[in-house]
Scaffold this active site. Sequence first.
Site, PDB file in Angstrom:
ATOM      1  N   ASP A 112      -3.146   2.188   0.452  1.00  0.00           N
ATOM      2  CA  ASP A 112      -2.704   0.914   1.023  1.00  0.00           C
ATOM      3  C   ASP A 112      -1.339   1.046   1.684  1.00  0.00           C
ATOM      4  O   ASP A 112      -0.692   2.101   1.639  1.00  0.00           O
ATOM      5  CB  ASP A 112      -2.653  -0.164  -0.064  1.00  0.00           C
ATOM      6  CG  ASP A 112      -1.674   0.186  -1.169  1.00  0.00           C
ATOM      7  OD1 ASP A 112      -0.460   0.114  -0.931  1.00  0.00           O
ATOM      8  OD2 ASP A 112      -2.118   0.538  -2.279  1.00  0.00           O
ATOM      9  N   HIS A 150      -2.697  11.236  -0.174  1.00  0.00           N
ATOM     10  CA  HIS A 150      -4.158  11.170  -0.106  1.00  0.00           C
ATOM     11  C   HIS A 150      -4.675  10.451   1.124  1.00  0.00           C
ATOM     12  O   HIS A 150      -5.864  10.194   1.233  1.00  0.00           O
ATOM     13  CB  HIS A 150      -4.705  10.511  -1.372  1.00  0.00           C
ATOM     14  CG  HIS A 150      -4.596  11.380  -2.575  1.00  0.00           C
ATOM     15  ND1 HIS A 150      -4.927  10.953  -3.840  1.00  0.00           N
ATOM     16  CD2 HIS A 150      -4.193  12.667  -2.720  1.00  0.00           C
ATOM     17  CE1 HIS A 150      -4.719  11.935  -4.701  1.00  0.00           C
ATOM     18  NE2 HIS A 150      -4.276  12.971  -4.046  1.00  0.00           N
TER      19      HIS A 150
END
Length: 221
Positions: A112, A150
């Site tokens: 996010d 990631h």
Amino acid sequence: MKRDQLRLVDTLSKELEEGNLAIFAGAGFSRAAGYVDWKSLLKPIADELDLDVDKEWDLVTLAQYHTNVNATNRAKLNQLLVTEFSMTAEPTENHAILARLPIPTYWTTNYDRLIETALEKNEKIADIKHTNKQLATTRPKRDAIVYKMHGDIEHAADAVLTRDDYERYHVNMQPFITALSGDLVSKTFLFLGFSFTDPNLEYILSRVRIQFTRDQRVVVK
């Protein structure tokens, strides 16, 4: 406040003042904003495989197995990521507190954009890194670097999700491991929302610990 807590606050305050404090944000740091953790993210996958996600301890292998069943299932994983993390969410008070502090370095395994949004709300320039090529450039007048180990939700197809992704990480993303290794040696880290259920991080940190056993300075909270 207990003595060990006072020592922790004193240490962090000194490192913050000297510009040496770094943040590592795990999945739990975004959960309060309404985003899912790994178990919730992969529950539909487990259901499809007739597995109970609460009984699965190796979620990375679960994601890999689902992909092995059918090559097109990787696209399903990507879509799950987009569906869950594209929802509008506001940074939490904890994000806001960190963004107000003079913290120059953030590392996260989260997809996010809560950290960078919190920094922008505090009129700070965030230099975002989620690809190797981005490590070679510097955003002018940056206030903080945000390393997204990631990947980023806007590039779901490139996100680190499956066992294959993790096993190839030390090859495909070696510059990130090198950068993290350097920061672990030169900075004091505060880990937030982190647990050893966070996929891949334990592996990476163990490699770093072996290489820099005597030189690390890490504060875990």
